[in-house]
Design a protein around this motif. Structure first.
Motif: not given
Ligand code: BGP
Length: 478
Positions: A2-9
């Motif tokens: 549901i996001y354009n960009e995913l959070a970084a680890f």
């Protein structure tokens, strides 16, 4: 998604892998080690696949340096392993066996030398046989003090170097298979006993955690729960209710006790009416509240789909321990729920459903309900692997499985879940409790089989190099 960009680890993310003493060590009688209930159980004809035992397993006891060197080569950030209670206390209690202590001491130092964070599991199912014989092991309240004493010995010996600890591995599984399905030691079918054993195990878990706070004030500790998030088979209200029942009886029954020190209300009243609720004292309840974990350890393999089960419905069905697809059967509790085949999911050859979205769902449920960080302490794919003529193992199916689950974790991180690490199951191939050596999970192939002699040689699979890159790029290159 549901996001354009995913959070970084996060930079501190623990990219890890896991194992358990009985499944890798072998050397079952060496250097003063006592017998565990698994050493006894595997000798009963018909209990394990082709009668396999952990007598040699993958001989990690003698090859641990080679195994740690492979972990270092891979760049592993964390390694979760368990301690064999019977190496430290051959009879479960009394004097410590210095050789047992020395083995784990050296292993921990070697890991640290390579900047690999040790994650120590205190109990991964290999209860000393002596305690089973003396008072029935987990069936008696006496286990609480013996377990706590064993855990305290470890805290004192290794607490200066080990930050992350797992108390009990999959309490729901070892008690269920041990006291409901008779598939693990001590091989009983007794519902009342099952709930009592669980209660003692939960109190032991909490007591050890309470003691940890004093002995290792800067450490982090939690249990590893085998979490199979539950789905309803249809949107019929009866099936939704069945799913609620299953989530409460199969999951909250343990996780609520770990996180809150309380049993879930509906499940308690249902079990009381069935006459199988455990006997619980006021003091027990206080101990449960005094031992709240720092994180929820989650071993995730699959979800479970359930539907309404009539009062004269399904009880316990067969497990697939052969690797022949489609041989497992529905299980259930009459009047409460029964499992159903989920038509939207692929399965492994052992009929385990492959469901990365289920991991994200499970992580969110834990985060929302308990507000605890999560350590994924196991996740992986058990399959037949084939060694090519040139010695290569092309386990693309394992890479696909792990990749999809890592993406699900990244999505959960983006959802706001605090996931502190990911331990795949497993680093090297190892003994699968009931499925022998043919069901493989490792990044490193081990030439060990159920029949004949094998040289136990280690070979890096394609997935080894893949995970190496994942770690190097902190999850950027999947
Ligand atoms: C978990 C256990 C592990 C491991 C894994 C795979 O339940 O904690 O010890 O065995 O499952 O299971 P299996 O070997 O049955 O495929």
């Amino acid at each position: 998604m549901i996001y354009n960009e995913l959070a970084a680890f996060p930079d501190t993310f623990l990219w890890g892998s896991a194992s358990a003493a009985y499944q890798i060590e072998g050397a079952w009688k060496e250097d003063g080690k006592g017998a565990s209930i698994w050493d006894t159980f595997v000798r009963i004809p018909g209990k394990t696949f082709k009668g396999t035992t952990g007598d040699v397993a993958v001989d990690h006891y003698h090859r641990w340096k080679e195994d740690v060197a492979l972990m270092a080569e891979m760049g592993l950030k964390a390694y979760r392993f368990s301690i064999a209670w019977t190496r430290l206390f051959p009879e479960g209690k009394g004097e410590v066996n210095p050789k047992g202590l020395a083995f784990y001491d050296e292993l921990i130092n070697e890991l640290l030398k390579h900047q690999i964070e040790p994650i120590v599991t205190i109990y991964h199912w290999d209860l000393p046989q002596a305690l089973q014989d003396e008072y029935g092991g987990w069936e008696s309240r006496r286990i609480i003090d013996d377990f706590t004493h064993y855990a305290e010995t470890l805290f004192k010996a290794f607490g200066d170097r080990v930050t992350y600890w797992v108390t009990l591995n999959e309490q729901n599984i070892f008690t269920g298979l041990g006291y409901r399905q008779a598939m693990h030691p001590p091989g009983r079918i007794d519902e009342k006993q099952f709930y009592q054993v669980n209660h003692y195990a939960s109190v032991a878990n909490a007591k050890a955690i309470a003691s940890f706070r004093k002995l290792v004030p800067h450490g982090k500790i939690g249990p590893s729960f085998a979490y199979g998030p539950v789905y309803p088979y249809t949107c019929k209200p009866e099936d939704i209710l069945a799913a609620e029942n299953a989530e409460e009886l199969s999951n909250h029954w343990w996780m609520d006790v770990y996180a809150w020190g309380e049993y879930p209300k509906w499940a308690w009243s249902y079990l009381e009416k069935q006459g199988v609720a455990p006997e619980v004292t006021e003091e027990d309840l206080a101990i449960l509240k005094s031992g709240i974990p720092d994180f929820m350890g989650v071993n995730y393999y699959q979800t479970s789909t359930v539907e309404k089960n009539p009062l004269d419905g399904v009880t316990s069905g067969k497990f697939n321990t052969s690797g022949k697809k489609g041989t497992s059967e529905a299980t259930g509790t009459p009047g409460v729920f029964k499992t159903a085949f989920n038509p939207h999911l692929e399965t492994t050859n052992w009929d385990w459903e492959i469901d990365p979205v289920g991991l994200r769902i499970g992580l969110r449920r834990i985060h929302n309900r308990y507000g605890l960080p999560v350590l994924i302490s196991e996740n992986g794919l058990g399959e037949f692997d084939k060694v090519d003529e040139d010695g290569r193992i092309q386990d693309t199916y394992r890479i696909d499985y792990l990749r999809s689950h890592i993406i699900a974790i990244q999505e959960a991180l983006s959802d706001g879940v605090d996931v502190i690490g990911y331990c795949t199951w497993s680093f090297t191939d190892l003994l699968s409790w009931l499925n022998g050596f043919q069901k493989r999970y490792g990044f490193v192939y081990v030439n060990q089989h159920e029949e004949g002699k094998h040289d136990l040689k280690r070979l890096k699979k394609d997935s080894f190099y893949w995970y190496q890159r994942v770690i190097q790029t902190n999850g950027d290159t999947l």
